[in-house]
Design an enzyme around this catalytic site. Structure first.
Site, PDB file in Angstrom:
ATOM      1  N   HIS A 158       0.820  -1.206   0.000  1.00  0.00           N
ATOM      2  CA  HIS A 158       0.000   0.000   0.000  1.00  0.00           C
ATOM      3  C   HIS A 158       0.860   1.263   0.000  1.00  0.00           C
ATOM      4  CE1 HIS A 158      -2.560  -3.239   1.515  1.00  0.00           C
ATOM      5  NE2 HIS A 158      -3.596  -2.547   1.099  1.00  0.00           N
ATOM      6  N   ASP A 184      -8.522   7.535   7.683  1.00  0.00           N
ATOM      7  CA  ASP A 184      -9.865   8.122   7.746  1.00  0.00           C
ATOM      8  C   ASP A 184     -10.947   7.077   7.503  1.00  0.00           C
ATOM      9  OD1 ASP A 184      -8.934   8.006   5.109  1.00  0.00           O
ATOM     10  OD2 ASP A 184      -9.716   9.961   4.530  1.00  0.00           O
ATOM     11  N   LYS A 229      -3.766  11.008  -0.849  1.00  0.00           N
ATOM     12  CA  LYS A 229      -3.303   9.644  -1.066  1.00  0.00           C
ATOM     13  C   LYS A 229      -2.353   9.662  -2.266  1.00  0.00           C
ATOM     14  CE  LYS A 229      -5.414   5.053  -0.810  1.00  0.00           C
ATOM     15  NZ  LYS A 229      -6.676   4.374  -0.441  1.00  0.00           N
ATOM     16  N   GLU A 285     -16.937  -4.017  24.724  1.00  0.00           N
ATOM     17  CA  GLU A 285     -16.079  -5.189  24.811  1.00  0.00           C
ATOM     18  C   GLU A 285     -14.840  -5.071  23.934  1.00  0.00           C
ATOM     19  OE1 GLU A 285     -19.356  -5.253  24.304  1.00  0.00           O
ATOM     20  OE2 GLU A 285     -20.120  -6.088  26.180  1.00  0.00           O
ATOM     21  N   GLN A 303     -28.139 -14.035  26.227  1.00  0.00           N
ATOM     22  CA  GLN A 303     -27.117 -13.974  27.277  1.00  0.00           C
ATOM     23  C   GLN A 303     -26.299 -15.266  27.388  1.00  0.00           C
ATOM     24  OE1 GLN A 303     -27.562 -10.748  29.020  1.00  0.00           O
ATOM     25  NE2 GLN A 303     -28.943 -10.691  27.270  1.00  0.00           N
TER      26      GLN A 303
END
Lengths: 620, 620
Positions: free
Chosen positions: B31, B149, B241, B359, B420
């Site tokens: 990249h 972004d 970019k 979490e 749950q």
């Protein structure tokens, strides 16, 4: 008729609180205090603003009422009772064996769109339903979502805020019940309503801060819903957990348990009531929008001897399905040129939804769309479906019908390395209740299987391969979900190779290598990992006595385990050697990765030779 | 010495771009354009602001530099080269087999704290490291996190913004490289810097909007870092970019691929350079804070014949570990009164971290803490670990050492219902590379196992049970990870029952029922699900010829599959019948749930009788 009687709203609020106490006390568990805080909000909503025909929950014009704070189920059931949908008697079966009045709402009740109870999911799914209303159904129904303040900590809520703001979903209203107290203590923001409102405004929402026990303020806020110039609305309501009952009101430690003195609590609230609300029915004669189609299904065809990636076949076939079926919707996790969802975007731009890099929202779009009967296909790298695993799990509880496609499976993606490799996906998605797990080995097979799963119930996962692999099946060949394909077979097979996806092609090469040594190998294409073709595997076990499974996946929970399970009850079953990825891969070419992981043709041949050899003396 | 020479910063920026092009062109993938956008930002950072001793990456005083946009790895490696950490030659081994210069950064390089590449994880983990700096280590190091972004769409980023704002982490700077273009097209917000800044400010951050290619503006922004009055800082930088190379600059379609004309691109950027940056070393003689301890480890004890829940033993033992070991940290997902993490909060409040209902951030705290050598124990309902599954997967790539505890496993939680219930957790967590999966059946055993895993490498998962179960082992009995315990055994065993957790107690009752019929059953407590005690299972297979596995989990990927795998290579191995949850549960009492799911003592006895009977004639 909707009522505009504030006194009656207050009375109804008390009734909803009393009923929340009654059901949870009858059950001996549940969340009355989390229900009581939001009772006035719901009283005004159902009396004046909700449009819903409880006698006809499938009416496409109905509003949607989703409790993102699913633990406030006593309130939801009290609402259903007030609306005449369930009897008081049924309400009191809360949490009992066999009752539809479950601990957290699930769609075993026809008015429940989706299961909630894992916090932070109801709002993203509401965004999905609202998106469907505005851009797919093109109907004026409104989506009302009751949120808890604790669940605002979940990132998925902000994916939802972002998506709804971006798409201008002014048909969506989130109601945040800011009762200050979570399960174990105060939330990060307590009663700082502005903390929520300012965040929501930054994400492009209209926000109103109100006293959630003042029916006038509630009414005024609801009256302004949808006037935000194309913006979704959030009502940030200051409330008291356990409001109305001194023993629990605004008290920490009262979460998730019945009140200690039911009679006293009901007395304090003014006793039982039996107000019946005539919830307004949806108006107008709107019908869901129907997208144009282009005739019969015509699947793409790939020529034997050429090479193509199954991910490309996924994209091609998705377009074909979209051509024939107006209710097919594609959702992309901003990798559409990798998954080939981009082909659908080109062909059917109105039915393509860009979820951006927000996999939880991607799943929520899918679940929300199928609430309204659309057929969603959501795709990203298979590795990144793990980002939304809780949403997949809950989608199964929601009895949702969705198709998930995961590309770039396994080490064979090559240079990008382990962060992009799905190596746990078969395990995690096989374990989802009622799921279907497909791992096609060929583009024509991919097309055929996709044509079947479009009508299949439950969570369907299609695992696709990044690399181009040889086309080995004819266009139009039939492949059943739950089946397998014996690609090579003889009467003298000394070993069976079971593989799927990219490893099937390695297994075929291995069979060639083995043949050079005079070892005949049966090769089974186990493209349907769940359900699995037990009969074919048992026959292979009996006829060849030794099985090598090979998969581009970690050893646990994938193809090898599916084979072992299929043979578990078979007396004297074949020895099974599982070849799978046991190392943590790095970067390398696809071929190097397969070799380093020990799942290429050479390794398969070595394992098969050993098994065939080890078995021979015992059989002699 | 840090340089203040703007011309040199500009030159260094060009060098970093050139090197990003060179490495990705050498690899043939990667990249470069996503690297080029952030080159100037990194040039100024390493020249003047970063404090890091590349010769001593373990120096606790070092700053931390985390690339949340892990695909910009060419830039990171170019930075390492400029800092003298790696040679140009090694940099050019990018993405080759065996190279440390992997496609996305992993800690095989000593300067990489954590693996990134699954977007939206670097910032939450940076929050964990910054929290450790401020509240655990109490050292003035700074955490710099380069974000893309596109990844701002991930909810986990907003969990991180919320947590950092709440905790006032002014030792954290996020740098958002707003290059406008994602993988397939424009992001939601394009170059609207204010969209990001206003959101960040709403979450309590200081935000600066700058031109990310103007080294003066970059310098000015970095100079203001940490002056926000206890607030974390975000630098929102407008970039291009592929900046500097006309063929790719600000062009869609140039994501994730080398430039087409390497020589021309390098020429455009002014050619290769070999600037060596003297990165400032950390100052001061600070040492990490050490928490006081209270002597030797003294595990809690539970008396045989009493009852206690293993989740309670988890909490009790965590306190004991905290007493003896100053580096043990507890993290809670706002359910500490369910997981019993709250006991640790009482005993060691400074080492207790409330993650709230987030979490992904909970996992990120754990991963971030272990970067700095702390020993994190993170707990929530086992079902909700699924919310962070991608973080667990990536933690394994990070070679992280963390303990995860999941309470409320299975249908036996009772009335709360399926939302749950963890019923996929054994499958998903067994599949994680190098993981340890424990499912203790007894409180003393829980304590003993916890005392071992505190030193164990990798991802450790401890599954605990909500219900109180009988204490069957003495305090102080040894239980090894990877072992099992034969609880009942004779020379005439006709069948083996394999179980763990709550089902072990059902298996013991089933053995009693079978004994009444004259059927002797061996009972194995398979508390270590991974690694699994193959020898004991093989012996049981040979000696009893029939095995019933029983687990409070869906059928795929759990205890049954672990047993089948252990026996896969065994010739003539026992018939195995897997009992597991095959229905979608609703609400009911724990006992009713076990019965409805077919995993209670009665069902075990029926299955065992059938197997023992079916086998008997064949053996006779």
């Amino acid at each position: 008729m909707p009522t505009n009687d504030q006194d009656q709203w207050r009375e109804l609020g008390q009734q909803l609180r009393v009923d929340s106490i009654r059901s949870s006390s009858a059950a001996g568990s549940g969340h009355p205090t989390s229900s009581m805080s939001a009772a006035d909000l719901m009283a005004v909503l159902i009396s004046k603003y909700l449009h819903y025909d409880f006698g006809n929950p499938d009416d496409p014009r109905n509003d949607h009422l989703i409790f993102s704070k699913g633990h406030a189920s006593p309130l939801l059931y009290a609402v259903y009772k007030a609306a005449g949908a369930i009897s008081d008697e049924e309400m009191l079966t809360f949490r009992q064996l066999g009752s539809r009045i479950e601990g957290h709402p699930t769609p075993v009740l026809p008015w429940v769109d989706v299961a909630t109870g894992s916090l932070g999911q109801g709002l993203p799914i509401s965004v999905g339903v609202a998106y469907a209303g505005k851009y797919l159904d093109r109907l004026p129904y409104h989506v009302w979502c009751l949120c808890g303040d604790s669940e605002m900590a979940e990132g998925s809520m902000w994916e939802a805020f972002e998506a709804a703001g971006f798409h201008g979903l002014d048909n969506l209203t989130a109601i945040i019940d800011v009762n200050r107290l979570g399960q174990t203590g105060e939330t990060m923001h307590g009663w700082d309503l502005d903390a929520y409102a300012s965040r929501a405004r930054a994400f492009g929402w209209e926000a109103f801060e109100i006293d959630g026990h003042d029916v006038e303020q509630i009414d005024a806020a609801f009256a302004r819903v949808g006037n935000g110039g194309g913006r979704p609305t959030v009502i940030v309501a200051k409330t008291e957990k356990g409001h109305g009952v001194a023993a629990v009101a605004n008290k920490n430690g009262a979460h998730g348990k019945p009140v200690t003195d039911e009679a006293e609590a009901i007395r304090e609230l003014g006793g039982e009531r039996s107000i019946a609300v005539q919830v307004a029915k949806p108006a107008g004669d709107g019908k869901p929008h129907v997208f144009e189609t282009q005739g019969e299904l015509s699947l793409p065809k790939y020529e034997i001897g050429t090479k193509e990636a199954t991910r490309k076949a996924y994209g091609d076939t998705l377009v074909a399905l979209g051509n024939a079926l107006g209710d097919v919707i594609a959702i992309d996790g901003e990798v559409g040129n990798s998954t080939y969802s981009e082909e659908f975007k080109e062909a059917h731009p109105e039915r393509f939804v860009q979820a951006y890099i927000a996999e939880q929202q991607m799943l929520s779009y899918a679940v929300g769309f199928q609430v309204r009967g659309w057929r969603p296909f959501a795709a990203t790298f298979a590795a990144f479906l793990s980002r939304a695993y809780d949403f997949v799990r809950m989608a199964a509880v929601s009895r949702a019908n969705i198709v998930l496609a995961g590309s770039h499976a396994g080490v064979s993606i090559g240079e990008d390395g382990p962060s992009q490799m799905a190596l746990e996906d078969l395990a995690s998605l096989r374990a989802v209740h009622g799921s279907t797990v497909l791992y096609p080995s060929d583009p024509n097979q991919t097309a055929e299987l996709m044509s079947q799963v479009v009508d299949r119930d439950g969570i369907v996962f299609i695992r696709t391969t990044r690399e181009k692999t040889p086309v080995i099946y004819q266009p139009g060949e039939r492949f059943a979900v739950g089946g397998s394909r014996i690609v090579r077979q003889s009467n003298e097979d000394a070993v069976t190779l079971v593989a799927a996806g990219i490893t099937l092609h390695e297994a075929l090469k291995a069979a060639d290598l083995l043949a050079e040594d005079g070892v005949r190998a049966r090769v089974i294409d186990l493209y349907s990992v769940k359900p699995v073709d037990q009969a074919t595997l048992v026959a292979a076990s009996r006829e060849t006595g030794a099985i090598v499974t090979v998969e581009d996946h970690f050893p646990e929970g994938g193809i090898g385990d599916a084979v072992l399970e299929a043979l578990a009850a078979e007396p004297g079953r074949a020895i099974v050697r599982k070849l799978a990825v046991t190392i943590m891969p790095g970067s390398a070419t696809p071929a190097e990765q397969l070799e380093a992981a020990g799942i290429d043709a050479e390794h398969i041949a070595v394992a098969a030779r050993e098994l065939a050899g080890a078995r021979a003396p015992a059989q002699a």
